[in-house]
Scaffold this motif. Structure first.
Motif, PDB file in Angstrom:
ATOM      1  N   GLY A   1      26.385   6.620  -1.494  1.00  0.00           N
ATOM      2  CA  GLY A   1      25.820   7.763  -2.199  1.00  0.00           C
ATOM      3  C   GLY A   1      24.310   7.713  -2.231  1.00  0.00           C
ATOM      4  O   GLY A   1      23.706   6.650  -2.201  1.00  0.00           O
ATOM      5  N   GLY A   2      23.700   8.847  -2.259  1.00  0.00           N
ATOM      6  CA  GLY A   2      22.251   8.949  -2.308  1.00  0.00           C
ATOM      7  C   GLY A   2      21.621   8.896  -0.932  1.00  0.00           C
ATOM      8  O   GLY A   2      22.299   8.812   0.096  1.00  0.00           O
ATOM      9  N   PHE A   3      20.295   8.968  -0.927  1.00  0.00           N
ATOM     10  CA  PHE A   3      19.509   9.002   0.301  1.00  0.00           C
ATOM     11  C   PHE A   3      18.390   7.972   0.205  1.00  0.00           C
ATOM     12  O   PHE A   3      17.572   8.031  -0.706  1.00  0.00           O
ATOM     13  N   ARG A   4      18.355   7.030   1.134  1.00  0.00           N
ATOM     14  CA  ARG A   4      17.320   5.993   1.154  1.00  0.00           C
ATOM     15  C   ARG A   4      16.119   6.511   1.931  1.00  0.00           C
ATOM     16  O   ARG A   4      16.245   7.037   3.027  1.00  0.00           O
ATOM     17  N   PHE A   5      14.912   6.324   1.346  1.00  0.00           N
ATOM     18  CA  PHE A   5      13.667   6.818   1.947  1.00  0.00           C
ATOM     19  C   PHE A   5      12.978   5.735   2.769  1.00  0.00           C
ATOM     20  O   PHE A   5      12.900   4.576   2.340  1.00  0.00           O
ATOM     21  N   PHE A   6      12.459   6.148   3.927  1.00  0.00           N
ATOM     22  CA  PHE A   6      11.661   5.275   4.790  1.00  0.00           C
ATOM     23  C   PHE A   6      10.337   5.989   5.064  1.00  0.00           C
ATOM     24  O   PHE A   6      10.313   7.076   5.635  1.00  0.00           O
ATOM     25  N   ALA A   7       9.237   5.381   4.651  1.00  0.00           N
ATOM     26  CA  ALA A   7       7.911   5.996   4.739  1.00  0.00           C
ATOM     27  C   ALA A   7       7.341   5.920   6.150  1.00  0.00           C
ATOM     28  O   ALA A   7       7.542   4.942   6.863  1.00  0.00           O
ATOM     29  N   ALA A   8       6.606   6.963   6.503  1.00  0.00           N
ATOM     30  CA  ALA A   8       5.910   7.004   7.788  1.00  0.00           C
ATOM     31  C   ALA A   8       4.390   7.080   7.601  1.00  0.00           C
ATOM     32  O   ALA A   8       3.651   6.961   8.567  1.00  0.00           O
ATOM     33  N   VAL A   9       3.946   7.285   6.362  1.00  0.00           N
ATOM     34  CA  VAL A   9       2.512   7.354   6.080  1.00  0.00           C
ATOM     35  C   VAL A   9       2.190   6.437   4.896  1.00  0.00           C
ATOM     36  O   VAL A   9       3.023   6.223   4.012  1.00  0.00           O
ATOM     37  N   ALA A  10       0.990   5.924   4.880  1.00  0.00           N
ATOM     38  CA  ALA A  10       0.576   4.958   3.857  1.00  0.00           C
ATOM     39  C   ALA A  10       0.714   5.502   2.438  1.00  0.00           C
ATOM     40  O   ALA A  10       1.093   4.767   1.523  1.00  0.00           O
TER      41      ALA A  10
ATOM     42  N   ALA B   1       2.914   7.183   1.147  1.00  0.00           N
ATOM     43  CA  ALA B   1       4.306   7.177   0.680  1.00  0.00           C
ATOM     44  C   ALA B   1       4.920   5.784   0.681  1.00  0.00           C
ATOM     45  O   ALA B   1       6.085   5.622   0.338  1.00  0.00           O
ATOM     46  N   PHE B   2       4.140   4.760   1.042  1.00  0.00           N
ATOM     47  CA  PHE B   2       4.682   3.399   1.110  1.00  0.00           C
ATOM     48  C   PHE B   2       5.265   2.938  -0.226  1.00  0.00           C
ATOM     49  O   PHE B   2       6.202   2.144  -0.255  1.00  0.00           O
ATOM     50  N   SER B   3       4.745   3.410  -1.323  1.00  0.00           N
ATOM     51  CA  SER B   3       5.253   2.989  -2.636  1.00  0.00           C
ATOM     52  C   SER B   3       6.694   3.444  -2.860  1.00  0.00           C
ATOM     53  O   SER B   3       7.386   2.895  -3.720  1.00  0.00           O
ATOM     54  N   LEU B   4       7.156   4.409  -2.099  1.00  0.00           N
ATOM     55  CA  LEU B   4       8.524   4.923  -2.234  1.00  0.00           C
ATOM     56  C   LEU B   4       9.494   4.285  -1.242  1.00  0.00           C
ATOM     57  O   LEU B   4      10.696   4.548  -1.281  1.00  0.00           O
ATOM     58  N   GLU B   5       8.970   3.455  -0.349  1.00  0.00           N
ATOM     59  CA  GLU B   5       9.768   2.824   0.712  1.00  0.00           C
ATOM     60  C   GLU B   5      11.012   2.144   0.137  1.00  0.00           C
ATOM     61  O   GLU B   5      10.932   1.353  -0.799  1.00  0.00           O
TER      62      GLU B   5
END
Length: 62
Positions: A23-32, A34-38
């Motif tokens: 369940g849910g969606f895991r985030f992978f950052a592509a820009v600096a 957004a790294f805090s959300l990785e």
């Protein structure tokens, strides 16, 4: 079945989310910015998108 969605903010591909089997969606950052959300898991792709927009809109320390 897995699904991935690009998170785009103002024409910038900021990262992507991948649907988790549990369940849910895991985030992978592509820009600096957004790294805090990785690696965070969001309830939906839309929730992840809002969090990424907030991260990119936040003032940056210089």
């Amino acid at each position: 079945m897995s699904a991935a969605f690009v998170i785009e903010v103002r024409g910038l591909q900021a990262g992507l989310v991948v649907r988790q089997e549990s369940g849910g969606f895991r985030f992978f950052a592509a820009v600096a910015e957004a790294f805090s959300l990785e690696g965070q898991v969001f309830r939906s792709a839309a929730h992840a998108g809002r969090a990424v927009r907030s991260a990119l809109d936040a003032p940056r320390a210089r």
